[in-house]
Design a protein around this motif. Sequence first.
Motif, mmCIF file in Angstrom:
data_model
loop_
_atom_site.group_PDB
_atom_site.id
_atom_site.type_symbol
_atom_site.label_atom_id
_atom_site.label_comp_id
_atom_site.label_asym_id
_atom_site.label_seq_id
_atom_site.Cartn_x
_atom_site.Cartn_y
_atom_site.Cartn_z
ATOM 1 N N TYR A 164 -4.980 -1.088 4.426
ATOM 2 C CA TYR A 164 -4.969 -0.219 3.255
ATOM 3 C C TYR A 164 -3.836 0.784 3.377
ATOM 4 C CZ TYR A 164 -9.702 -1.932 2.224
ATOM 5 O OH TYR A 164 -10.786 -2.702 1.928
ATOM 6 N N ARG A 165 -3.283 1.151 2.227
ATOM 7 C CA ARG A 165 -2.206 2.143 2.240
ATOM 8 C C ARG A 165 -2.614 3.372 1.438
ATOM 9 N NH1 ARG A 165 2.078 -1.444 3.944
ATOM 10 N NH2 ARG A 165 1.658 -3.334 2.765
ATOM 11 N N PRO A 166 -3.289 4.309 2.081
ATOM 12 C CA PRO A 166 -3.684 5.509 1.331
ATOM 13 C C PRO A 166 -2.480 6.377 1.008
ATOM 14 C CG PRO A 166 -4.294 5.717 3.651
ATOM 15 C CD PRO A 166 -3.746 4.345 3.484
ATOM 16 N N VAL A 167 -2.658 7.212 0.004
ATOM 17 C CA VAL A 167 -1.623 8.184 -0.334
ATOM 18 C C VAL A 167 -1.819 9.390 0.586
ATOM 19 C CG1 VAL A 167 -0.801 9.756 -2.128
ATOM 20 C CG2 VAL A 167 -1.501 7.436 -2.733
ATOM 21 N N LYS A 168 -0.750 9.805 1.257
ATOM 22 C CA LYS A 168 -0.905 10.950 2.156
ATOM 23 C C LYS A 168 -0.921 12.228 1.332
ATOM 24 C CE LYS A 168 0.936 9.020 6.397
ATOM 25 N NZ LYS A 168 1.577 7.789 5.928
ATOM 26 N N ASN A 169 -1.741 13.166 1.759
ATOM 27 C CA ASN A 169 -1.842 14.467 1.074
ATOM 28 C C ASN A 169 -1.968 14.304 -0.441
ATOM 29 O OD1 ASN A 169 -1.382 15.796 3.569
ATOM 30 N ND2 ASN A 169 0.801 15.383 3.302
ATOM 31 N N ALA A 201 -15.153 8.301 -8.389
ATOM 32 C CA ALA A 201 -15.262 7.932 -6.972
ATOM 33 C C ALA A 201 -14.313 6.784 -6.644
ATOM 34 C CB ALA A 201 -16.701 7.556 -6.646
ATOM 35 N N ALA A 202 -14.184 5.843 -7.562
ATOM 36 C CA ALA A 202 -13.284 4.708 -7.339
ATOM 37 C C ALA A 202 -11.833 5.179 -7.259
ATOM 38 C CB ALA A 202 -13.454 3.685 -8.453
ATOM 39 N N VAL A 203 -11.496 6.163 -8.087
ATOM 40 C CA VAL A 203 -10.134 6.723 -8.047
ATOM 41 C C VAL A 203 -9.879 7.373 -6.693
ATOM 42 C CG1 VAL A 203 -8.747 8.639 -8.954
ATOM 43 C CG2 VAL A 203 -9.826 7.034 -10.524
ATOM 44 N N MET A 204 -10.876 8.086 -6.198
ATOM 45 C CA MET A 204 -10.734 8.736 -4.890
ATOM 46 C C MET A 204 -10.506 7.698 -3.797
ATOM 47 S SD MET A 204 -12.854 9.076 -2.044
ATOM 48 C CE MET A 204 -12.817 10.135 -0.591
ATOM 49 N N GLU A 205 -11.274 6.626 -3.837
ATOM 50 C CA GLU A 205 -11.127 5.599 -2.803
ATOM 51 C C GLU A 205 -9.768 4.933 -2.889
ATOM 52 O OE1 GLU A 205 -14.475 2.939 -3.025
ATOM 53 O OE2 GLU A 205 -15.630 4.249 -1.708
ATOM 54 N N ALA A 206 -9.308 4.712 -4.106
ATOM 55 C CA ALA A 206 -8.012 4.050 -4.285
ATOM 56 C C ALA A 206 -6.886 4.901 -3.702
ATOM 57 C CB ALA A 206 -7.762 3.802 -5.772
ATOM 58 N N VAL A 207 -6.980 6.210 -3.906
ATOM 59 C CA VAL A 207 -5.900 7.106 -3.480
ATOM 60 C C VAL A 207 -6.056 7.525 -2.023
ATOM 61 C CG1 VAL A 207 -5.003 9.439 -3.833
ATOM 62 C CG2 VAL A 207 -5.380 7.936 -5.798
ATOM 63 N N THR A 208 -7.225 8.055 -1.696
ATOM 64 C CA THR A 208 -7.418 8.645 -0.372
ATOM 65 C C THR A 208 -7.625 7.593 0.718
ATOM 66 O OG1 THR A 208 -8.603 10.338 -1.574
ATOM 67 C CG2 THR A 208 -8.624 10.527 0.802
ATOM 68 N N LEU A 209 -8.210 6.456 0.358
ATOM 69 C CA LEU A 209 -8.452 5.426 1.362
ATOM 70 C C LEU A 209 -7.530 4.227 1.167
ATOM 71 C CD1 LEU A 209 -12.367 5.394 1.216
ATOM 72 C CD2 LEU A 209 -10.925 6.696 2.774
ATOM 73 N N GLY A 210 -6.885 4.161 0.021
ATOM 74 C CA GLY A 210 -6.043 3.005 -0.275
ATOM 75 C C GLY A 210 -6.869 1.764 -0.533
ATOM 76 N N LYS A 211 -8.151 1.982 -0.815
ATOM 77 C CA LYS A 211 -9.060 0.833 -0.933
ATOM 78 C C LYS A 211 -9.081 0.330 -2.372
ATOM 79 C CE LYS A 211 -13.894 -0.266 -0.402
ATOM 80 N NZ LYS A 211 -15.201 0.316 -0.404
ATOM 81 N N PRO A 212 -8.912 -0.985 -2.581
ATOM 82 C CA PRO A 212 -8.937 -1.498 -3.951
ATOM 83 C C PRO A 212 -10.350 -1.474 -4.538
ATOM 84 C CG PRO A 212 -8.587 -3.286 -2.394
ATOM 85 C CD PRO A 212 -8.646 -2.035 -1.593
ATOM 86 N N CYS A 213 -10.393 -1.542 -5.878
ATOM 87 C CA CYS A 213 -11.673 -1.517 -6.584
ATOM 88 C C CYS A 213 -12.250 -2.915 -6.550
ATOM 89 C CB CYS A 213 -11.418 -1.048 -8.024
ATOM 90 S SG CYS A 213 -12.886 -0.960 -9.030
ATOM 91 N N MET A 214 -13.144 -3.174 -5.620
ATOM 92 C CA MET A 214 -13.704 -4.518 -5.535
ATOM 93 C C MET A 214 -15.210 -4.526 -5.286
ATOM 94 S SD MET A 214 -11.894 -5.422 -1.976
ATOM 95 C CE MET A 214 -12.272 -4.473 -0.498
#
Lengths: 310, 423
Positions: free
Chosen positions: B98-103, B258-271
């Motif tokens: 996963y590629r999270p967004v830093k800061n 919550a999904a937006v947070m996971e996508a950005v902070t964890l780099g996790k896709p919505c699945m």
Amino acid sequence: MMPSDNVTVPGTGPAPHIHHPDDVPRIMLTVLLALVPAAALTVLRSGLPALVTIVIAMAGCAGIEWLCLKFLRNPGSLRDGSALVTGMLLALLLPPNSPVWLILIGAGLTMVFGKHLYGGLGRNLFNPALVARLALLALFPAFSLQNSASPEMAAALLAGSAWLIFKRTIPWQIPLSFLLALALPALLLHAFAPARFPIPLYQVLGWATLLGALFMAAEPVTSPVSGTGMLIYGTGCGLLTGLFTLTGRIPTGFIPAILIMNLLVPLIDRTSFRERLAQPDTPAFMQGKPLMLLTTAIAALALSSLRLVF
Amino acid sequence: MRRFRGGVHPPDFKAATAHLEIERLPLPPRIYLPLEQRPGAAARARVRPGDTVRRGQKVAEAGSPDSAHLHSPVTGRVLEAGPVLVIENSGETETVRYRPVKNPFTALPETLLAAVIEAGVTGLSGSGRPVQTTLSPPKDRIVHTLIVNGCENEPYITADNRLLIEHPDKIVDGIRIIKRILGIHHARVGITANRREALEVFRHAADIDNEISVVALPDRYPQGAEHLLVQALTGTRLGPPASPLDAGCVVHNVATCAAVMEAVTLGKPCMERIITVSGQAIRTPKNLLAAMGTPLSFIAEYCGSAQGAVRVLLGGPMRGIAVTDLGQPLLKATPGILFLTDNESPATMASACIRCGACVRACPMGLRPCELLARTQRADASGFRKWRGSGCIECGCCAYACPARIPLVQTIQTGKRLNHDAV
């Protein structure tokens, strides 16, 4: 696309998949139950003939509706119970010792001219029981009804109506506006000219008029669909009833009054539409059951206090 | 707090699952991802049969700006690549990096939005719209408030409620990220007043940002509908065809945040998403974290299987869709699966309209469904317009209240289409 063609098969069907428990048969049954106190009182007073009238009227309406449904192919079924309600109301409007032939002619008039010639349930313009009653008055004037003031009948009718409003089966707007439009002018007239307007007050508040105000006017098919429309309609009914009773010869002025207002309902419905997008409701303490209680309390108080005045 | 005029109050039916913690549903043997999307064009497969994929890998590319990317929740082999992607679960747990967004709270809005789009986040409340369509409003529109729907008024469904209680921090961070993407400061979260635990927990979590206000809203359906939510939280009254954007608002569901947070902070896709499985016919009701593409039959079996279900619904009973094929997969926008018995959802037959006005009293938009019914039956497009049929939000209150059991929503939808054709 007729509504009765849309049979919902278990497993599929459009949303919503749940409904409010009140369906049409349940509503009709609730109205019938609300009329039981008044019907029981009539039987207690007038004995067996009154019971016979009620039974024949209800059976006659049901039977004639069955014939109409068979031959006219209108939508609907006997199962919705509307014929029974009409029968009960017709019976209460007729003298208790009416001959069987009169009752059956009345039943025929309600179902044919009051309902099925218009297309069946939901399509009629006029209240079927009132149509029949007016016709019977014209054809057989000997069989007229005593519209006397009767506190016991008034109590029975008010109790039944209050219960219906409480259960939200009929809306509060029609009974309240009808009674106020009836009582207030009568009070005013009596206050200004007691000599000229003594007796008619009782006629105006006769038990049959109460039946008209609380049950016949509130019939859903022939009354407006919106709260505002209902207030206009109820007020019109009350004012016309007062007018006809005071100036006319028949004590049952509510019959032509309601029928005339029935005629105006489509116009009232069309002109009372105001778009109200996402509108905030009335303040919380005025909603729901407290409002219903308050309304019926005012109506009952108004009527009882009029009695005290005399 | 003045509630809105109209609406209905069906029984809640949430007792069965309101206190159940979210369980992670095991991944099924096969995942089915339809490429077809609504709205938006179909996605384009990026893999071929025989390819090996890893969990979190993008397997289909969005077909248009208003459609979303698809990612595989399982590691395994692709069996079919269209029109439905079928992936066999090999049981391995190897995941893409996963590629999270830093800061995230100081990153550029464009960076945040790109991460959200890359993760294929769509509106999880039922709209199913890719989130980027609301996160990049037209340049000439001013947006000043983010409205968040935590009301969950549909009976039976408790997915959002559990999310509020168990992961309020995810929602709060998602709200802050969305605010940053939109370049706004204010957010208002509406939560139904009788969900005390959720209100308490979430209010505490939202304390870190004093521009997020939490408002307790009346328990009446459909308070969570976007137009009514905007009215309750900002006072602006509007109805279709106007949208919340016309009031300067963007509306999102708590799960989407919550999904937006996971996508950005964890780099996790919505699945995967939280769903409620309930109804009297299912043996063990649950709140589950389930992977998109899981067959409904797998979910039903995990919950003890269904006995005597006469209706299987995707979503709640007011707006959900009845399905008969349990082989179909779970999609992104489905908040729950209900297995209802005849007792809960009896078959009904429509009869004639008795002009009782129950629909008029129930309509939150002040319309007259009985008149719209009559106009549609007569194919009277101009009459339908006159009675403001376009203002209908299709909430189902009218049909719920109708004693004649007339399918009013379906009828009004037909009426709306009449108008499209006529104009």
